[in-house]
Write an enzyme that holds these catalytic residues in place. Structure first.
Site, PDB file in Angstrom:
ATOM      1  N   ALA A 139       0.782  -1.238   0.000  1.00 35.90           N
ATOM      2  CA  ALA A 139       0.000   0.000   0.000  1.00 35.90           C
ATOM      3  C   ALA A 139       0.812   1.287   0.000  1.00 35.90           C
ATOM      4  CB  ALA A 139      -0.935   0.005   1.215  1.00 35.90           C
ATOM      5  N   GLY A 143      -1.274   6.644  -1.651  1.00 36.68           N
ATOM      6  CA  GLY A 143      -2.173   7.406  -2.510  1.00 36.68           C
ATOM      7  C   GLY A 143      -3.457   6.663  -2.820  1.00 36.68           C
ATOM      8  N   LYS A 144      -3.333   5.383  -3.146  1.00 35.52           N
ATOM      9  CA  LYS A 144      -4.515   4.579  -3.445  1.00 35.52           C
ATOM     10  C   LYS A 144      -5.300   4.281  -2.166  1.00 35.52           C
ATOM     11  CE  LYS A 144      -2.279   2.448  -7.442  1.00 35.52           C
ATOM     12  NZ  LYS A 144      -1.007   3.169  -7.269  1.00 35.52           N
ATOM     13  N   ASP A 185       5.048  -9.444   5.570  1.00 39.18           N
ATOM     14  CA  ASP A 185       5.306  -9.945   4.231  1.00 39.18           C
ATOM     15  C   ASP A 185       3.971 -10.425   3.667  1.00 39.18           C
ATOM     16  OD1 ASP A 185       5.895 -11.665   2.016  1.00 39.18           O
ATOM     17  OD2 ASP A 185       7.931 -11.902   2.765  1.00 39.18           O
ATOM     18  N   ASP A 201      -1.239  -3.474  -5.852  1.00 39.61           N
ATOM     19  CA  ASP A 201      -0.345  -2.679  -6.684  1.00 39.61           C
ATOM     20  C   ASP A 201       1.058  -3.221  -6.435  1.00 39.61           C
ATOM     21  OD1 ASP A 201       0.099  -0.467  -8.500  1.00 39.61           O
ATOM     22  OD2 ASP A 201       1.106   0.525  -6.828  1.00 39.61           O
ATOM     23  N   CYS A 254       3.285  -0.239 -12.358  1.00 43.69           N
ATOM     24  CA  CYS A 254       3.692   0.867 -13.229  1.00 43.69           C
ATOM     25  C   CYS A 254       4.754   0.419 -14.220  1.00 43.69           C
ATOM     26  CB  CYS A 254       4.169   2.066 -12.414  1.00 43.69           C
ATOM     27  SG  CYS A 254       5.413   1.670 -11.165  1.00 43.69           S
TER      28      CYS A 254
END
Length: 267
Positions: A139, A143-144, A185, A201, A254
């Site tokens: 996380a 931002g998310k 983890d 993400d 990304c």
């Protein structure tokens, strides 16, 4: 200054002045003669997107990226105050900042946070999550996480790094938001209760961030991309087990490389 190099100051100044005078004539041919990327990266882009799109991507990397802001409310107001525009996603985009981020209006008040518009898209894919339990995996910096909280979700934010999780908490505190923070983890994480939705993400090669981090293709190799893709596959396979029947999981990263995206989904 170093006395051993002082005698070269005139030479350096002369070279720099010559370069400045020749910029208009010499820069375009020089750029046209190089891809400004290591061979492995240029070849991967060409294999994935074709020669024309690969050249366009590499050309885009030569331009400084704007700064995007996700705002809590009233994007038009903050676009005016920050000197930017409102994108179709609701993101406020500023081409050039008038001050350091922490000195901009709204920072201290927690009215917005810096977040690329592309990075804001995964959290939007869930639709209405008001009142639902949502896990944000890997996380930090948050931002998310902030997006999910603002959408009305009860958010659990999971990250393996103590320091990164502390940064996430600091960011949420500034924004006046709260989440359940879990340091572990991800492959060891076993939630006591399944979630309505999960956002993963995952760690990646970051090849989609070259405009902001031009060192990325020079500090990584194709072996790194393959290693990260294998890790992502393991994380995703594990995270699927966190979602209740009928729930939804969104995977994002990304990277520009299909083996960290489309091909991973199909594996």
């Amino acid at each position: 200054s170093d006395p051993r190099t002082t005698r070269f100051s005139g030479l350096v100044n002369g070279v720099l002045r010559s370069l400045a005078r020749a910029k208009d004539a010499e820069l375009a041919p020089a750029l046209a003669a190089t891809s400004e990327a290591p061979q492995w990266f240029a070849e991967r882009l060409t294999a994935a997107y074709g020669a024309e799109k690969a050249r366009a991507i590499l050309a885009a990397h030569r331009h400084e990226a704007p700064v995007d802001f996700t705002v809590k409310a009233d994007p038009a107001l903050w676009a005016e105050r920050l000197g930017g525009i409102v994108l179709p996603t609701g993101t406020v985009r500023v081409e050039r900042l008038s001050a350091n981020v922490i000195d901009l209006p709204g920072f201290a008040d927690g009215a917005w946070w810096v977040q690329d518009t592309a990075a804001s898209l995964p959290a939007r894919l869930f639709g209405d999550i008001s009142g639902k339990r949502v896990a944000d995996l890997c996380a930090a910096p948050g931002g998310k996480t902030a997006q999910l909280i603002l959408a009305g979700a009860d958010v659990t934010a999971v990250d393996t790094s103590k320091n990164r999780l502390a940064r996430l908490k600091q960011n949420l505190d500034r924004l006046g938001l709260t989440a359940d923070l879990v340091q572990t983890d991800l492959l060891d994480y076993r939630p006591a209760e399944l979630f309505d939705a999960v956002l993963l993400d995952a760690p990646c090669s970051s090849t989609g961030t070259v405009r902001r981090h031009p060192d990325v293709p020079w500090t990584k190799t194709m072996a790194d991309v393959e290693k990260l893709a294998a890790l992502q596959r393991r994380l995703l396979a594990h995270a699927v087990g966190f979602v209740r029947p009928g729930g939804r999981i969104v995977f994002s990263n990304c990277s520009l490389d299909p083996i960290e995206g489309e091909e991973l989904y199909g594996a």
